[in-house]
Design a protein around this motif. Structure first.
Motif, PDB file in Angstrom:
ATOM      1  N   LYS A   1       0.840  -1.198   0.000  1.00  0.00           N
ATOM      2  CA  LYS A   1       0.000   0.000   0.000  1.00  0.00           C
ATOM      3  C   LYS A   1       0.875   1.248   0.000  1.00  0.00           C
ATOM      4  CE  LYS A   1      -4.360  -1.436   0.207  1.00  0.00           C
ATOM      5  NZ  LYS A   1      -5.442  -0.915  -0.634  1.00  0.00           N
ATOM      6  N   LEU A   2       0.225   2.367  -0.331  1.00  0.00           N
ATOM      7  CA  LEU A   2       0.928   3.640  -0.329  1.00  0.00           C
ATOM      8  C   LEU A   2       0.774   4.333   1.013  1.00  0.00           C
ATOM      9  CD1 LEU A   2       0.019   5.106  -3.826  1.00  0.00           C
ATOM     10  CD2 LEU A   2       1.985   3.709  -3.187  1.00  0.00           C
ATOM     11  N   LEU A   3       1.747   5.139   1.325  1.00  0.00           N
ATOM     12  CA  LEU A   3       1.692   5.947   2.537  1.00  0.00           C
ATOM     13  C   LEU A   3       0.386   6.744   2.573  1.00  0.00           C
ATOM     14  CD1 LEU A   3       3.588   6.945   4.937  1.00  0.00           C
ATOM     15  CD2 LEU A   3       4.052   8.911   3.478  1.00  0.00           C
ATOM     16  N   GLY A   4      -0.323   6.654   3.719  1.00  0.00           N
ATOM     17  CA  GLY A   4      -1.560   7.418   3.893  1.00  0.00           C
ATOM     18  C   GLY A   4      -2.813   6.699   3.459  1.00  0.00           C
ATOM     19  N   GLN A   5      -2.685   5.565   2.776  1.00  0.00           N
ATOM     20  CA  GLN A   5      -3.880   4.816   2.376  1.00  0.00           C
ATOM     21  C   GLN A   5      -4.453   4.037   3.559  1.00  0.00           C
ATOM     22  OE1 GLN A   5      -2.607   2.438  -1.029  1.00  0.00           O
ATOM     23  NE2 GLN A   5      -3.568   3.893  -2.433  1.00  0.00           N
ATOM     24  N   ALA A   6      -5.723   3.612   3.398  1.00  0.00           N
ATOM     25  CA  ALA A   6      -6.391   2.793   4.429  1.00  0.00           C
ATOM     26  C   ALA A   6      -6.202   1.318   4.104  1.00  0.00           C
ATOM     27  CB  ALA A   6      -7.871   3.130   4.483  1.00  0.00           C
ATOM     28  N   LEU A   7      -6.227   0.485   5.163  1.00  0.00           N
ATOM     29  CA  LEU A   7      -6.066  -0.957   4.986  1.00  0.00           C
ATOM     30  C   LEU A   7      -6.755  -1.693   6.126  1.00  0.00           C
ATOM     31  CD1 LEU A   7      -4.692  -3.390   3.535  1.00  0.00           C
ATOM     32  CD2 LEU A   7      -2.755  -3.051   5.099  1.00  0.00           C
ATOM     33  N   THR A   8      -7.350  -2.812   5.804  1.00  0.00           N
ATOM     34  CA  THR A   8      -7.964  -3.667   6.832  1.00  0.00           C
ATOM     35  C   THR A   8      -7.423  -5.084   6.681  1.00  0.00           C
ATOM     36  OG1 THR A   8     -10.003  -2.354   6.861  1.00  0.00           O
ATOM     37  CG2 THR A   8     -10.121  -4.604   7.739  1.00  0.00           C
ATOM     38  N   LEU A   9      -6.866  -5.606   7.771  1.00  0.00           N
ATOM     39  CA  LEU A   9      -6.487  -7.017   7.837  1.00  0.00           C
ATOM     40  C   LEU A   9      -7.608  -7.763   8.550  1.00  0.00           C
ATOM     41  CD1 LEU A   9      -2.715  -6.852   8.929  1.00  0.00           C
ATOM     42  CD2 LEU A   9      -3.652  -7.086   6.624  1.00  0.00           C
ATOM     43  N   SER A  10      -8.000  -8.912   8.038  1.00  0.00           N
ATOM     44  CA  SER A  10      -9.091  -9.664   8.659  1.00  0.00           C
ATOM     45  C   SER A  10      -8.792 -11.156   8.622  1.00  0.00           C
ATOM     46  CB  SER A  10     -10.418  -9.364   7.957  1.00  0.00           C
ATOM     47  OG  SER A  10     -10.370  -9.795   6.609  1.00  0.00           O
ATOM     48  N   VAL A  11      -9.457 -11.857   9.509  1.00  0.00           N
ATOM     49  CA  VAL A  11      -9.308 -13.297   9.587  1.00  0.00           C
ATOM     50  C   VAL A  11     -10.696 -13.931   9.716  1.00  0.00           C
ATOM     51  CG1 VAL A  11      -9.087 -13.349  12.113  1.00  0.00           C
ATOM     52  CG2 VAL A  11      -8.039 -15.165  10.731  1.00  0.00           C
ATOM     53  N   VAL A  12     -10.871 -15.102   9.151  1.00  0.00           N
ATOM     54  CA  VAL A  12     -12.136 -15.844   9.272  1.00  0.00           C
ATOM     55  C   VAL A  12     -11.832 -17.147  10.010  1.00  0.00           C
ATOM     56  CG1 VAL A  12     -14.044 -16.937   8.057  1.00  0.00           C
ATOM     57  CG2 VAL A  12     -13.009 -14.845   7.136  1.00  0.00           C
ATOM     58  N   ALA A  13     -12.508 -17.367  11.119  1.00  0.00           N
ATOM     59  CA  ALA A  13     -12.263 -18.564  11.935  1.00  0.00           C
ATOM     60  C   ALA A  13     -13.589 -19.162  12.402  1.00  0.00           C
ATOM     61  CB  ALA A  13     -11.397 -18.197  13.133  1.00  0.00           C
ATOM     62  N   SER A  14     -13.550 -20.445  12.663  1.00  0.00           N
ATOM     63  CA  SER A  14     -14.732 -21.131  13.211  1.00  0.00           C
ATOM     64  C   SER A  14     -14.334 -21.873  14.478  1.00  0.00           C
ATOM     65  CB  SER A  14     -15.313 -22.121  12.190  1.00  0.00           C
ATOM     66  OG  SER A  14     -14.389 -23.169  11.933  1.00  0.00           O
ATOM     67  N   GLY A  15     -15.277 -22.134  15.315  1.00  0.00           N
ATOM     68  CA  GLY A  15     -15.057 -22.828  16.586  1.00  0.00           C
ATOM     69  C   GLY A  15     -16.107 -22.390  17.577  1.00  0.00           C
ATOM     70  N   SER A  16     -16.144 -23.063  18.695  1.00  0.00           N
ATOM     71  CA  SER A  16     -17.154 -22.741  19.716  1.00  0.00           C
ATOM     72  C   SER A  16     -16.917 -21.346  20.252  1.00  0.00           C
ATOM     73  CB  SER A  16     -17.099 -23.756  20.863  1.00  0.00           C
ATOM     74  OG  SER A  16     -17.401 -25.057  20.390  1.00  0.00           O
ATOM     75  N   GLU A  17     -18.008 -20.613  20.306  1.00  0.00           N
ATOM     76  CA  GLU A  17     -17.939 -19.254  20.843  1.00  0.00           C
ATOM     77  C   GLU A  17     -17.837 -19.322  22.371  1.00  0.00           C
ATOM     78  OE1 GLU A  17     -17.710 -16.555  19.102  1.00  0.00           O
ATOM     79  OE2 GLU A  17     -18.203 -17.260  17.109  1.00  0.00           O
ATOM     80  N   PRO A  18     -17.265 -18.313  22.997  1.00  0.00           N
ATOM     81  CA  PRO A  18     -16.719 -17.101  22.363  1.00  0.00           C
ATOM     82  C   PRO A  18     -15.317 -17.330  21.829  1.00  0.00           C
ATOM     83  CG  PRO A  18     -16.478 -16.936  24.724  1.00  0.00           C
ATOM     84  CD  PRO A  18     -17.190 -18.244  24.497  1.00  0.00           C
ATOM     85  N   LEU A  19     -15.018 -16.612  20.732  1.00  0.00           N
ATOM     86  CA  LEU A  19     -13.673 -16.626  20.158  1.00  0.00           C
ATOM     87  C   LEU A  19     -12.963 -15.330  20.561  1.00  0.00           C
ATOM     88  CD1 LEU A  19     -14.360 -17.916  16.529  1.00  0.00           C
ATOM     89  CD2 LEU A  19     -13.627 -19.242  18.519  1.00  0.00           C
ATOM     90  N   ASP A  20     -11.765 -15.454  21.064  1.00  0.00           N
ATOM     91  CA  ASP A  20     -10.984 -14.280  21.474  1.00  0.00           C
ATOM     92  C   ASP A  20      -9.850 -14.055  20.467  1.00  0.00           C
ATOM     93  OD1 ASP A  20     -12.451 -13.849  23.862  1.00  0.00           O
ATOM     94  OD2 ASP A  20     -11.316 -15.463  24.842  1.00  0.00           O
ATOM     95  N   TYR A  21      -9.742 -12.806  19.992  1.00  0.00           N
ATOM     96  CA  TYR A  21      -8.741 -12.459  18.981  1.00  0.00           C
ATOM     97  C   TYR A  21      -7.661 -11.573  19.610  1.00  0.00           C
ATOM     98  CZ  TYR A  21     -12.396 -13.906  15.694  1.00  0.00           C
ATOM     99  OH  TYR A  21     -13.353 -14.610  15.001  1.00  0.00           O
ATOM    100  N   GLN A  22      -6.439 -11.752  19.144  1.00  0.00           N
ATOM    101  CA  GLN A  22      -5.345 -10.857  19.548  1.00  0.00           C
ATOM    102  C   GLN A  22      -4.373 -10.723  18.385  1.00  0.00           C
ATOM    103  OE1 GLN A  22      -4.616  -8.836  22.451  1.00  0.00           O
ATOM    104  NE2 GLN A  22      -3.350  -8.053  20.764  1.00  0.00           N
ATOM    105  N   TRP A  23      -4.252  -9.475  17.876  1.00  0.00           N
ATOM    106  CA  TRP A  23      -3.331  -9.217  16.765  1.00  0.00           C
ATOM    107  C   TRP A  23      -1.929  -8.910  17.302  1.00  0.00           C
ATOM    108  CZ3 TRP A  23      -4.334  -9.740  11.621  1.00  0.00           C
ATOM    109  CH2 TRP A  23      -5.688  -9.931  11.253  1.00  0.00           C
ATOM    110  N   HIS A  24      -0.927  -9.319  16.520  1.00  0.00           N
ATOM    111  CA  HIS A  24       0.465  -9.101  16.887  1.00  0.00           C
ATOM    112  C   HIS A  24       1.203  -8.431  15.727  1.00  0.00           C
ATOM    113  CE1 HIS A  24      -0.853 -12.343  19.568  1.00  0.00           C
ATOM    114  NE2 HIS A  24       0.113 -11.960  20.396  1.00  0.00           N
TER     115      HIS A  24
END
Length: 258
Positions: A1-24
């Motif tokens: 991407k270019l400097l100043g542009q917007a970006l979204t990183l996403s993940v799709v997961a399945s499993g028994s809820e609740p699912l806890d997410y932590q980005w690194h």
């Protein structure tokens, strides 16, 4: 991407809820990065890194593959090339300074035509001649786009060349005479006539005019012609002034004894 542009990183997961997410980011937990999406409103160079997300529930934790964000910075010209003026035969150079994601590709142009092999931040014009005189510009490209410098001019100063030497002459007292020289070279050309090696006051044009010659004008003359590239001196020519015969004393009648 270019400097100043917007970006979204996403993940799709399945499993028994609740699912806890932590980005690194490069292995370090991101404060507040606890959703299935990681959103960047305006990317900065500091955002360039490898990102992973861990997802947990009662059964344990899994970690996603690493996703690398590369932030490309558009080219910014920090120093424009400047006009150059050199004497014929000397070396001229133009320099541009630019910032942005490397590698930056440079292509210099002369009068809008690409100069083969001119692919650096500095353009050198060796042994400059009249054929090199014109406009120069550089086009730069990197992964973020392109930028074009200002057009700058190269002026090549041509040394003085005498095309027509002055010519000496023989004249009569009181006659008119003009000594002249023909020269080429980059303007302005500065002329100075000399009489017997001494400067002739006020004689600073390509012609030296005598309206009515006197005996004091009889001498050897030369002219020096100067411009930025230096000075050349003409051949020395001789001016001879002939004085017509004037009878200062007429013969008188004589009377003698035999």
């Amino acid at each position: 991407k270019l400097l100043g542009q917007a970006l979204t990183l996403s993940v799709v997961a399945s499993g028994s809820e609740p699912l806890d997410y932590q980005w690194h980011k490069d292995g370090e937990a991101i404060e507040g990065g606890e959703a299935k999406e990681l959103f960047f409103e305006e990317l900065a160079t500091s955002d360039a890194a490898a990102y992973t997300v861990s997802i947990s529930n009662e059964a344990g934790t899994v970690v996603s593959d690493s996703a690398e964000i590369i932030v490309h910075v558009p080219i910014t010209i920090t120093q424009q090339p400047v006009e150059a003026r050199v004497i014929e035969g000397e070396t001229a150079s133009f320099t541009v300074a630019a910032q942005g994601t490397e590698p930056i590709e440079y292509k210099w142009r002369f009068n809008s035509e690409v100069i083969e092999g001119a692919s650096g931040a500095v353009l050198t014009v060796a042994n400059a001649s009249k054929a090199n005189e014109g406009s120069y510009q550089v086009v730069m490209k990197n992964p973020a786009g392109s930028a074009v410098s200002e057009e700058v001019k190269l002026t090549v100063v041509q040394p003085v060349t005498i095309l027509g030497q002055p010519e000496g002459d023989t004249k009569l007292l009181g006659q008119a005479l003009t000594l002249s020289v023909v020269a080429s070279g980059s303007e302005p050309l500065v002329y100075q006539w000399h009489k017997g090696g001494e400067v002739v006051e006020g004689a600073q044009t390509r012609e030296l005019v005598f309206e009515a010659l006197s005996t004091e004008d009889e001498a050897k003359y030369s002219v020096s012609i100067s411009n930025e590239a230096g000075t050349v001196v003409s051949e020395e020519v001789e001016l001879t002034v002939h004085v017509p015969i004037t009878i200062a004393q007429q013969p008188v009648v004589a009377r003698v004894i035999e």
